[in-house]
Design an enzyme around this catalytic site. Sequence first.
Site, PDB file in Angstrom:
ATOM      1  N   SER A  69      60.701 -35.405  14.499  1.00 21.94           N
ATOM      2  CA  SER A  69      60.768 -34.370  13.457  1.00 21.94           C
ATOM      3  C   SER A  69      61.181 -33.033  14.056  1.00 21.94           C
ATOM      4  CB  SER A  69      59.429 -34.289  12.719  1.00 21.94           C
ATOM      5  OG  SER A  69      59.525 -33.476  11.570  1.00 21.94           O
TER       6      SER A  69
ATOM      7  N   HIS B 122      60.715 -35.342   5.397  1.00 23.39           N
ATOM      8  CA  HIS B 122      61.494 -36.563   5.600  1.00 23.39           C
ATOM      9  C   HIS B 122      61.548 -37.404   4.325  1.00 23.39           C
ATOM     10  CE1 HIS B 122      61.638 -35.365   9.718  1.00 23.39           C
ATOM     11  NE2 HIS B 122      60.327 -35.312   9.763  1.00 23.39           N
TER      12      HIS B 122
END
Length: 309
Positions: free
Chosen positions: A89, A197
């Site tokens: 991430s 996400h």
Amino acid sequence: MSLAFLFPGQGSQQPNMLDALPGSPAVAAVLAESRSCLERLGMPADVDSAPALADTTNVQLALLIAGVACARALIEDGGLKPQFVAGHSVGAFAAAVTAGVLDLADAMTAVELRGRSMKDACSQGGWGMAALTGLPIRAAKVLVEDLPTDDVWLANVNSATQTVLSGTTAALQIAGHAARAAGAADYQRLDVAVASHCPLQAGTAQRLVAHLAGLPRRIPTARYLTNTRGRAVDTAEAIFDDLARAVAHPVQWYDAARLMPELGASFAIETHPGHVLTRLVRSATTGLTAVSLQDDGFHSTVVRARRKQ
């Protein structure tokens, strides 16, 4: 030995984690540079304090600073050179800085934009993320598809039996009940105040695409493992594309972890804070030795890495 540096993402943060970084000239230089950048961005100097970490943007900036500082210490003070970088991430931005594609100031500006845009996308209602452990990947996907709500998505594929969901607070509660009924070993909300996400962050991805388009393209010094596909890339264009678009797509960490030893990586070092990525890599492959700076210490980690060379 082929060396990989691993950079953790949101959920790994710890209060005052920048004070726990290795004491080295490289770390001191990164902290000094980051303080100047924080001031320019109008962010708090104590970005990693417990109160500051209640804000998503502060969390992401602190993780970026910690990752870059550890990597520079390993390179400049430890004499190590990574052939691979992989960030989970927001950790991908520290990976990009370490590969020489971004400088720290540009990365901090992009991450501030990322965090602010992610908060804006989640400004209406409560959102978050939860880790689902004990179900195979396919079973987790089916579970999400069969839920009586559209406000939850599969966000991370971390291992063969661990995934992460993003969604509203209510939807995550429904998913938790379904997970337990399906035989999941564990289901825990993460210390993340946004849904990442997932399609909710499509606008954030578009803003990052536009922002990164104006930055120079540099030749990477290490191969970068993407979040969006779990594949190795070696061009600035491909790295920038991943940095921008990953926020709206699931993180394919499991694929990246399995790929590293296939490409020749034999030793991986996870930067501060935590050890989640170390454990995930160990569970994914037997062909890669993974250690955590926080658990093993800077000196011991450098010594072990040098012995592998």
